[in-house]
Motif scaffolding. Structure first.
Motif, PDB file in Angstrom:
ATOM      1  N   ALA A 227       0.820  -1.202   0.000  1.00 55.52           N
ATOM      2  CA  ALA A 227       0.000   0.000   0.000  1.00 55.52           C
ATOM      3  C   ALA A 227       0.855   1.254   0.000  1.00 55.52           C
ATOM      4  N   GLY A 228       0.316   2.330  -0.575  1.00 57.80           N
ATOM      5  CA  GLY A 228       1.025   3.595  -0.638  1.00 57.80           C
ATOM      6  C   GLY A 228       1.491   4.106   0.714  1.00 57.80           C
ATOM      7  N   PRO A 229       0.630   4.123   1.750  1.00 57.69           N
ATOM      8  CA  PRO A 229       1.093   4.589   3.060  1.00 57.69           C
ATOM      9  C   PRO A 229       2.237   3.748   3.622  1.00 57.69           C
ATOM     10  N   ALA A 230       2.201   2.427   3.395  1.00 58.62           N
ATOM     11  CA  ALA A 230       3.296   1.574   3.872  1.00 58.62           C
ATOM     12  C   ALA A 230       4.600   1.930   3.173  1.00 58.62           C
ATOM     13  N   MET A 231       4.526   2.227   1.890  1.00 63.23           N
ATOM     14  CA  MET A 231       5.735   2.640   1.169  1.00 63.23           C
ATOM     15  C   MET A 231       6.297   3.931   1.743  1.00 63.23           C
ATOM     16  N   GLU A 232       5.415   4.904   1.962  1.00 65.86           N
ATOM     17  CA  GLU A 232       5.879   6.231   2.373  1.00 65.86           C
ATOM     18  C   GLU A 232       6.452   6.228   3.789  1.00 65.86           C
ATOM     19  N   ILE A 233       6.005   5.321   4.631  1.00 72.30           N
ATOM     20  CA  ILE A 233       6.577   5.198   5.974  1.00 72.30           C
ATOM     21  C   ILE A 233       7.811   4.305   5.951  1.00 72.30           C
ATOM     22  N   GLY A 234       7.745   3.232   5.174  1.00 68.61           N
ATOM     23  CA  GLY A 234       8.852   2.285   5.131  1.00 68.61           C
ATOM     24  C   GLY A 234      10.126   2.863   4.564  1.00 68.61           C
TER      25      GLY A 234
END
Length: 335
Positions: A227-234
């Protein structure tokens, strides 16, 4: 589904009169999560871009020691990868070094393997799919890298596969990781993001493998797997070496503090990692019930009634709550 730690619904059913909020010490998740920040609206509104996915794979390769982004397949947590990785070899004899995380055996069986839990490392040489959790969950056992490479070479000669789950290697002896060895083939290393970074609900994990294998896993997962949010935090978390180094020192100190607390009450720690401690005691069932009745959840094991896994309390208030409960347990209150 096999029972796991972290289920407060299960805890409430077992201990319906326990006070809340629960102090959940039944998992191996860092209680000090990576600091969250505001995300761009596009992380939610748009499908993740492939270029961003490649940046995430490159960050994971840097963080874990894989040769390149081509050696990384990103997924929504490592759990979803287990049956896919087990399917990389034809169904046959699957052996899991045990006792360990029960989902590996279940996933290998779903992939068609004849699964056997074995307790001696040498027995893994008789398999065509061998699975090792390193450091192990729940006892923290570490198998040296040299022995794992010997096993991998043996399996590769007969078309087999070694799967090494390094979910807790972020707080383990990094020199024993096989992340840098996957390029030769015959090895898949699994790395969990959520445990060390304390963001298990984000659902982010990685398979490290030879490029052709990583590409195959990525094709099975399909587009937009993360997911996009997981990418941006990861992405920033994986590159934040300063936070990672400081957190390892924090966890090291808190694990030592928990050891001292447990030992004061006759609970000698026999293993674990800096994210959880492993205790063997005949009093385990009584302690599990006593603390559960007071809203403190530990991890028990139906097949090992003498064993408990105890996660780290998340700060002074939680340490004090656990200490007070242990003091009351020693005094025999409620028993």
């Amino acid at each position: 589904m096999t029972d796991h730690g972290g289920s407060l619904a299960r805890a409430a059913a077992l201990f319906p009169h326990a006070p809340t909020p629960w102090l959940d010490l039944s998992t191996g998740i860092n209680p000090h999560s990576y600091p969250l920040f505001d995300l761009p609206a596009t992380a939610y509104r748009r499908l993740p871009e492939e270029a961003r996915a490649q940046e995430l794979a490159a960050a994971a390769a840097r963080a874990y020691g894989a040769e390149s982004a081509a050696h990384v397949a990103a997924a929504p947590g490592t759990q979803i990868l287990l049956p896919l990785v087990a399917s990389l070899v034809d169904p046959g004899a699957g052996k899991v070094l045990s006792p360990t995380y029960a989902e590996h055996a279940r996933a290998a069986a779903l992939a068609g393997h004849r699964v056997e839990a074995v307790e001696r490392f040498e027995q893994l040489f008789e398999s065509n799919l061998a699975i090792v959790v390193n450091p192990n969950n729940p006892d923290g056992r570490v198998v040296p890298r040299a022995r794992l490479l010997e096993l991998a070479a043996h399996l590769a000669k007969k078309g087999g596969l070694l799967v090494v789950d390094e979910a807790f290697m972020d707080v383990g002896p990094g020199g024993e990781s096989l992340a840098g060895d996957v390029g030769e083939g015959g090895i898949v290393v699994l790395r969990s993001f959520g445990k060390f970074f304390g963001l298990a609900g984000l659902r982010l994990g990685f398979a490290l493998a030879a490029p052709a294998v990583a590409q195959r896993l990525g094709a099975w997962l399909g587009p937009w797997a993360v997911a996009g949010p997981a990418m941006e935090i990861g992405l920033p978390a994986l590159d934040d070496r300063k936070w990672q180094a400081a957190m390892r020192e924090t966890l090291r100190a808190e694990a030592a503090r928990l050891d001292g607390l447990l030992e004061r009450y006759g609970l000698a720690v026999s293993g674990g990692t800096y994210l959880f401690r492993y205790v063997l005691t005949p009093a385990a069932p009584d302690l599990f019930d006593f603390l559960g009745g007071r809203g403190i959840l530990l991890r028990n094991f139906a097949d090992r009634p003498e064993a408990l896994r105890i996660g780290l309390p998340g700060g002074e208030a939680e340490f004090s709550r656990l200490e007070n409960a242990l003091e009351n347990w020693r005094k025999g209150e409620g028993r």
